[in-house]
Design a protein around this motif. Sequence first.
Motif: not given
Length: 79
Positions: A9-11, A52-56, A67-71, A75-77
């Motif tokens: 989710k991107v807000i 894409l750099n922000v999402l990565a 927010i990915m998977l509720g978090k 930073g990179p993960g």
Amino acid sequence: MQTENTFLKVINLYISYKADTPPVFESIDFEIEKGEFVCIIEHSGCGQTAILNVLAGLEDATGGDAIMLGKRIQGPGLE
């Protein structure tokens, strides 16, 4: 509204590299559900790689949330 099936989710995401120049992009909002296939298509230089750099987790946004998977992406993960 985030559901249990929401993967990303991107807000209100935006990036501005310099205070005296227009932002690279602003007011980006979208949700991607688990298993959904999405493409980001735009003219060259419109900020696709920056998004894409922000999402990565490789680059910080000036504002907004990703927010990915509720978090919140901070930073990179491995995700």
